[in-house]
Design a protein around this motif. Structure first.
Motif, PDB file in Angstrom:
ATOM      1  N   CYS A  83       0.806  -1.224   0.000  1.00  0.00           N
ATOM      2  CA  CYS A  83       0.000   0.000   0.000  1.00  0.00           C
ATOM      3  C   CYS A  83       0.839   1.275   0.000  1.00  0.00           C
ATOM      4  O   CYS A  83       0.400   2.307  -0.490  1.00  0.00           O
ATOM      5  CB  CYS A  83      -0.919  -0.008   1.213  1.00  0.00           C
ATOM      6  SG  CYS A  83      -0.012   0.045   2.782  1.00  0.00           S
ATOM      7  N   CYS A 138      -0.886  -2.186   5.160  1.00  0.00           N
ATOM      8  CA  CYS A 138      -1.031  -3.613   4.852  1.00  0.00           C
ATOM      9  C   CYS A 138      -0.003  -4.500   5.540  1.00  0.00           C
ATOM     10  O   CYS A 138      -0.257  -5.672   5.789  1.00  0.00           O
ATOM     11  CB  CYS A 138      -0.973  -3.829   3.350  1.00  0.00           C
ATOM     12  SG  CYS A 138       0.673  -3.633   2.626  1.00  0.00           S
ATOM     13  N   CYS A 170       5.462  -4.741   3.767  1.00  0.00           N
ATOM     14  CA  CYS A 170       6.831  -4.216   3.749  1.00  0.00           C
ATOM     15  C   CYS A 170       7.557  -4.380   5.080  1.00  0.00           C
ATOM     16  O   CYS A 170       8.615  -3.792   5.279  1.00  0.00           O
ATOM     17  CB  CYS A 170       6.792  -2.736   3.402  1.00  0.00           C
ATOM     18  SG  CYS A 170       5.935  -1.795   4.699  1.00  0.00           S
TER      19      CYS A 170
END
Ligand code: FES
Ligand code: FES
Length: 154
Positions: free
Chosen positions: A38, A43, A46
């Motif tokens: 995102c 989200c 990462c």
């Protein structure tokens, strides 16, 4: 030039200080296991560890983590708990497309380090990364499974 400790190796990076850590990991270092989802800290795709704390690298300026210990999915098995998480993920065949799973492994590693025997409520609170494939049930089973052996981890 910025010095970064990633997975136990010191790198000297030519990047602007405000560049998100995610892009440095992927583009400068070529470690593509950490994913872009995102870009706005929602989200969890990462996620990496910064000094042992799970952190969303898409919103982390690289200059803020110079001289800190960064662990990506490529290095998580150097950590005894991280290795157990990966083993549990394999045992339970958690990944579907796999896109979110490096972040899920980071979140689970952080959870088990904080709480060796998490309840369902603990898992609900900690495992908040999104999975478009809906692997939430198998993630829960894998966390409960590995929790049984976490107390033996270093
Ligand atoms: S890409 Fe960082 S939280 Fe979604
Ligand atoms: S396994 Fe596909 S998004 Fe999670």
């Amino acid at each position: 030039m910025i010095k970064l400790h990633v997975n136990g190796t010191l790198h000297t990076i030519d990047a602007e200080g405000e560049t998100p850590l995610l892009w440095v990991i992927r583009d400068n270092l070529g470690m593509t296991g950490t994913k872009y989802g995102c870009g706005i800290a929602q989200c969890g795709a990462c996620s990496v560890m910064i000094d042992g704390v799970v952190t969303r690298s898409c919103v982390t300026p690289v200059e803020s983590v110079a001289d800190k210990a960064i662990t990506t999915i490529e290095g998580i098995e150097q950590d005894p708990v991280g290795r157990r998480v990966v083993e549990a993920w394999v045992r339970h065949q958690v990944p579907q497309c796999g896109y979110c799973q490096s972040g899920q492994v980071m979140a689970a590693t952080s959870l088990i380090k904080a709480k060796a025997h998490p309840t369902d409520d603990d898992i609900n609170a900690a495992m908040i990364n999104l999975c478009r494939c809906g692997t939430y049930t198998t993630i829960r089973a894998a966390v409960h499974d590995l929790a049984g052996s976490a107390e033996h981890a270093a």
